[in-house]
Design a protein around this motif. Structure first.
Motif, PDB file in Angstrom:
ATOM      1  N   ARG A 183      -8.358  15.715   3.631  1.00  0.00           N
ATOM      2  CA  ARG A 183      -7.721  15.107   2.463  1.00  0.00           C
ATOM      3  C   ARG A 183      -6.244  15.473   2.414  1.00  0.00           C
ATOM      4  N   TYR A 212     -12.944  10.733  -9.977  1.00  0.00           N
ATOM      5  CA  TYR A 212     -12.781  10.603  -8.530  1.00  0.00           C
ATOM      6  C   TYR A 212     -13.847   9.674  -7.964  1.00  0.00           C
ATOM      7  N   GLY A 216     -13.193   6.160  -8.511  1.00  0.00           N
ATOM      8  CA  GLY A 216     -11.986   5.624  -7.885  1.00  0.00           C
ATOM      9  C   GLY A 216     -10.888   5.316  -8.881  1.00  0.00           C
ATOM     10  N   ARG A 255      -7.434   5.650 -11.184  1.00  0.00           N
ATOM     11  CA  ARG A 255      -6.052   6.129 -11.062  1.00  0.00           C
ATOM     12  C   ARG A 255      -5.786   7.045 -12.241  1.00  0.00           C
ATOM     13  N   ARG A 285      -9.260  17.400  -4.968  1.00  0.00           N
ATOM     14  CA  ARG A 285      -9.339  16.014  -5.414  1.00  0.00           C
ATOM     15  C   ARG A 285      -8.092  15.609  -6.210  1.00  0.00           C
ATOM     16  N   GLU A 332      -5.557  14.824  -3.624  1.00  0.00           N
ATOM     17  CA  GLU A 332      -5.814  13.550  -2.950  1.00  0.00           C
ATOM     18  C   GLU A 332      -5.477  12.366  -3.856  1.00  0.00           C
ATOM     19  N   MET A 333      -5.738  12.508  -5.135  1.00  0.00           N
ATOM     20  CA  MET A 333      -5.527  11.410  -6.075  1.00  0.00           C
ATOM     21  C   MET A 333      -4.038  11.133  -6.333  1.00  0.00           C
ATOM     22  N   TRP A 369      -4.667   6.788  -1.783  1.00  0.00           N
ATOM     23  CA  TRP A 369      -5.518   6.688  -2.964  1.00  0.00           C
ATOM     24  C   TRP A 369      -4.986   5.626  -3.923  1.00  0.00           C
ATOM     25  N   GLN A 382      -5.641   2.169  -2.711  1.00  0.00           N
ATOM     26  CA  GLN A 382      -7.049   1.799  -2.877  1.00  0.00           C
ATOM     27  C   GLN A 382      -7.352   1.441  -4.323  1.00  0.00           C
ATOM     28  N   THR A 383      -6.840   2.229  -5.276  1.00  0.00           N
ATOM     29  CA  THR A 383      -7.108   1.923  -6.680  1.00  0.00           C
ATOM     30  C   THR A 383      -6.435   0.615  -7.078  1.00  0.00           C
TER      31      THR A 383
END
Length: 401
Positions: A223, A334, A337, A339, A369, A372-373, A378, A381-382
């Motif tokens: 990550r 998380y 998914g 934001r 996490r 990663e967020m 990330w 993807q969101t």
């Protein structure tokens, strides 16, 4: 069939893993390859069992094989955060040739179990059943729906979960359910400082008897390799942070009305201080200093895809309950998914300062996490998920017009 990331389907976990290496998606790692091979062996054993269950003309032939007569032992894979455990388990879930299978976050699964127990007790009270013990019928229903269960982030922190796990999983395994689980801790460390842990210990024996225990012990946090910071996590939590959060909120809401709202969860009301479209804004106190739980956080994640959390403080043993809720909250967001924008007193790996207790273990995953967020991957993807939901909403609106 294609994977969620667009890769083509391959007939084994190892081949799919190799393809991801060859296309530059991941770096090859021997420890991950060992887990992939173990998952492939399990797919073979499950395939034998599936064939033995069939009532076809060849069913009797496969049923005579020794591997079919013996219960299939699943896998419990544990190791540090960001090691690729979930990625490998998801490959397995995609590939295992079983229709009745289920992949879930462990907290979500247990919330479902408690719901079913409540429904059974209501039926007993109404005279609709004579079965006083809810565990056997609940386990039977779960096993009928899915005999291969895949759990992400297997962890036990709730005493209500701890007290029923031994009987629940003894019943599930007795019905031939195969478990594949990922966790950050070894089985012997589950529910380590929990209340009445002695009553939980039989479950560890049941788990060891019905799964092979494998450690994914590597130094690289994959990550962290994807880290690409953008200002969604703002620290320290000072006046400048407040202005940045306000500016981000203004951008996200984009002129839409902002007003208080509420969510109904099991007959209770969960206040949402500020809501605008699919975005919601809370303070840490709103979410973690009130008696909220997994169902409340699931409801929030289901209703909103962008969450703002203001004023997350540093936590220690004096704020153990708040830390537990924050861990559960971030796990839920998380897994959904979402934001997430946060203003916090410290960086993720310094938010929890106590060095002992279950929360210190669990917060390592939370910190990973949170990092990663913040990554570009990330956020992309969101954004893609939000765009896809908008397309679906427009199509549904057009269809009803």
């Amino acid at each position: 069939m294609t994977l969620r990331d667009g890769l083509v389907t391959h007939p084994s976990v190892t081949q799919r893993y190799d393809h991801m290496v060859e296309t530059g998606k991941i770096a090859r790692d021997p420890a991950q390859e060992n887990i992939a091979a173990a998952l492939d062996r399990l797919i073979g054993e499950i395939s034998d069992k599936r064939l033995a269950r069939k009532s076809s003309a060849l069913g009797w032939l496969f049923a005579r094989r020794k591997t079919s007569r013996e219960p299939v032992r699943g896998l419990y894979v544990y190791g540090g955060v960001g090691r690729g455990k979930t990625m490998l388990m998801d490959m397995f879930h995609d590939l295992v040739p079983v229709d009745h299978k289920r992949r879930a976050h462990f907290n979500d699964f247990m919330a479902d179990v408690h719901d079913r127990i409540g429904q059974h007790r209501a039926a007993l009270k109404a005279g609709e059943t004579q079965e006083t013990d809810p565990i056997p019928p609940v386990a039977a229903a779960l096993a009928q729906e899915a005999w291969v269960l895949c759990f992400d982030e297997f962890t036990v922190t709730d005493i209500a979960d701890a007290m029923i796990l031994s009987r629940l999983f003894a019943a599930l395994f007795d019905k031939g359910v195969v478990l594949v689980a990922t966790s950050n801790v070894a089985p012997d460390d589950l529910y380590r400082d929990g209340l009445n842990r002695g009553l939980f210990l039989p479950f560890i024996g049941i788990l060891k008897e019905n799964t092979r225990i494998l450690e994914l012990d590597i130094d690289t946090d994959y990550r962290m390799q994807k880290l690409n910071r953008i200002p969604v996590y703002i620290s320290p939590d000072d006046a400048a942070a407040g202005k940045q959060m306000d500016a981000a909120w203004t951008t996200v809401t984009d002129g839409q009305p902002v007003e208080p709202s509420e969510l109904k969860v099991k007959g209770r009301s969960v206040p949402v201080p500020q809501a605008s479209g699919s975005a919601a804004r809370f303070s840490f106190a709103d979410l973690c200093e009130k008696p909220l739980g997994a169902r409340d956080y699931l409801a929030i994640a289901g209703a909103f895809d962008t969450i703002f959390i203001d004023h997350v403080p540093s936590m220690d043993m004096r704020r153990r309950n708040e830390a537990k809720r924050f861990i559960l909250l971030i796990d839920t967001l998380y897994d959904a998914g979402a934001r997430v924008f946060i203003s916090a007193a410290a960086q993720p790996d310094a938010l929890y300062t106590a060095s002992n207790g279950t929360e210190a273990f669990e917060f390592d995953r939370t910190a990973s996490r949170l990092i990663e967020m913040q990554s570009q991957d990330w956020l992309e993807q969101t954004g893609q998920r939000k765009a896809e939901k908008s397309v679906v909403a427009r199509e549904q609106t057009a269809g009803t017009g």
